[in-house]
Scaffold this motif. Sequence first.
Motif, mmCIF file in Angstrom:
data_model
loop_
_atom_site.group_PDB
_atom_site.id
_atom_site.type_symbol
_atom_site.label_atom_id
_atom_site.label_comp_id
_atom_site.label_asym_id
_atom_site.label_seq_id
_atom_site.Cartn_x
_atom_site.Cartn_y
_atom_site.Cartn_z
ATOM 1 N N ALA A 1 -2.173 -4.664 -2.815
ATOM 2 C CA ALA A 1 -3.528 -4.755 -3.363
ATOM 3 C C ALA A 1 -3.701 -3.798 -4.531
ATOM 4 C CB ALA A 1 -4.553 -4.437 -2.270
ATOM 5 N N ALA A 2 -3.139 -2.586 -4.375
ATOM 6 C CA ALA A 2 -3.229 -1.601 -5.455
ATOM 7 C C ALA A 2 -2.490 -2.115 -6.682
ATOM 8 C CB ALA A 2 -2.637 -0.266 -4.993
ATOM 9 N N ASP B 1 -4.450 -4.542 -8.484
ATOM 10 C CA ASP B 1 -5.502 -3.878 -9.267
ATOM 11 C C ASP B 1 -4.958 -3.135 -10.477
ATOM 12 O OD1 ASP B 1 -7.381 -4.865 -7.647
ATOM 13 O OD2 ASP B 1 -7.628 -3.057 -6.416
ATOM 14 N N THR C 1 0.339 4.199 -6.993
ATOM 15 C CA THR C 1 0.161 3.635 -5.647
ATOM 16 C C THR C 1 0.607 4.642 -4.588
ATOM 17 O OG1 THR C 1 0.738 1.510 -6.608
ATOM 18 C CG2 THR C 1 0.678 1.621 -4.206
#
Lengths: 431, 280
Positions: free
Chosen positions: B174-175, B178, B185
């Motif tokens: 998810a990081a 983004d 991360t």
Amino acid sequence: MRVRTFTAAVAAVALLLTGCSAGEEPDDGTVRLRFQSLAWQKESVDANRELVAEWNAAHPDIQVDYVQGSWDSVHDQLLTSFEGGEAPDIIHDASDDLADFAYGGYLADLTDLLPGRLKADIPARSWETTTFGGGIYGVPFLQEPRVIMANKRILESSGVRLPTPDRPWSWQEFRQIAKDLTAAMGKGRYAVAWPLKEPVSVSLNLGLSAGGQLFHRGKDGKVTVRFTEQDEIVPGTVHDQVNTDLSASRSTLGTGGSDALPGFFGGKYAMVPLGFSYRQQITQQAPKGFEWIVLPAPAGASGLAQGVSPQTLSLAEDSPHKKEAARFLDFFLQPANMVRLARGDWMLPTGTAALADPSLHTPKDGWATGAAVAEHLRSAPAQSVRGYPEWKDKVATPAYQEYYSGAIDAAELRERLEEDGNLVLARYQRD
Amino acid sequence: MSTLRTRGPARFGQYLALLAYLVFLAFPFLWLISTAFKPATELGSLHPTWIPEDPTLANFRQAFDEQPLLRAAANSLIAALAAALIAVVIATPMAYVMARHRGRLSTAATGWVVVSQAFPFVLVIIPLFLVLKNLHLINSLLGLVLVYVVWSLPFALWMLTGYVRAVPAELEEAAAVDGAGRLRTLVSVTAPLLAPGIVATALFAFITAWNEFFFALVLLKTPEKQTLPVVLTHFLGAEGVADLGPLAAAAFLATIPSLVIFAIIQKRITGGMLAGAVKS
């Protein structure tokens, strides 16, 4: 912020560690000797430290650094240090721990290093404890017989004849007296408590008095175990006291000497056979008004004979300053100094001149009884037997423990000590 | 209602078991404290009491008089803190790699870590001594710290690998989605979630080093360098005879730093940080 804290922490630790790395000694011609002592009781540590300080003050060119070791771990620690070539120059240990180090070439042969005075002062029977293969690998300097610590009031009120070193009890007499005393003391109380956490050394060392020997050296130099009738007398007495007469407590069989003391102070046990130095603990811990006396251990066919493994001072073979170290030993073991060390450790000196000191012949705290027994002390039977530690741990300790608790009889004890035991010893004596 | 009835006794049993366990754990420690404050005559009493009848500080005074406890404690603290710090710094990235990049190498490394736990002290001590001697690290806290780090590293690694595996890879993905890079991360997503694991591992390494006796005994020669467990044995004599009062007093003091460190950071070990992070 976190990163900064972390970096600061790493830097601080690195700084501390750098400051703590090993420093080299300055080379100003001064000889530095490392003396590892196992003294641990305050009085004994004080005596050792004082003597080292006196030596250092008088010998600025030979300085001794006092390092305290521990009885608990001395064997492993020394072994590692020897292997790594970092052993202390002067080593305090006990004679029964020296055999492997002596045969392994780690200890210096002191035969030509020690002064004649010291050699003549310590009797031959004591030198035997540190002589291996013709060389002397340690100076035996302190020793302790096993004696009976007794509750004075209980014994005197019972009317039994109190033994003296001149007129000790026989083992038979001891058994009978214990039986009568237990009956007089009442339920839940016992005449004797045998703390037998280490049953082998007690059985073997006291066994000498009855003529026991257990280890027999043949013409070929090989040692075998033979459990004779004489060997059975002392263990048999203990066994019968615990299991037949019920005059000795069963609960102390697995305990150490210190554990039996509360029962001794509380009047639960009238007599506890213990090492001579336990007197120090008794004087420290006994409740106010508690009266106790020191009696010699019972005698047998060989009188008051007992095996001992004296405390020793040895020199490392790798030490570059053996002559200087031997000079320190000569100073350290002068008769007057030996007396200080003996009193500090509540033990007996091996040196005849030191043993003659009046302070060791006072009746107070039982010193006189110990001093009178000293001449009967000799090398513990197992002293020079290779493979003894394994025989002791794997065969003898469980066998004696089971025998004393009544789980096996004398015949089985004999069988295990001899058959299983000789198999172990044979492995160490192969050509 | 019926559920409650069945739960009641079960819960009671659980608490009882927990209480029994706590008593079991606390008994030796309480006895130690009690002994530390007893005079010599009470130590030899046939009917010992939990609360000393005539409490005294003499044992503490004697312990401090006879042995350099503060210096030894400082040595222990330096060695244990350094060992914990270094072990964690090395083990964390290693554990991350082993947990996230599963392959033959990772499996082999895990296997080796487990196997290395099987070596007893006595087997390695002489070779280790010789190696350290050649590096001039005998009688040095730095040498001792290196040994402690190596000794605690396998288990620390194993522990941390488990913690890394527990952090869902989806969070890192998810990081990444983004726009965070690998380093960002790791620092901003994975590291905070790993904090309880890192703290637990550091604690383990600290306690292991703080209590360690044999390496310290063998590797440190001079009294100035000795650590607390080694100095504590100076209250012991031959055949298990001990100067019980001062020994108990010194041992009691020796447990305090561990207790304090546990008290300070135990809240960090609490789990639940990941609760609700990922919907599965």
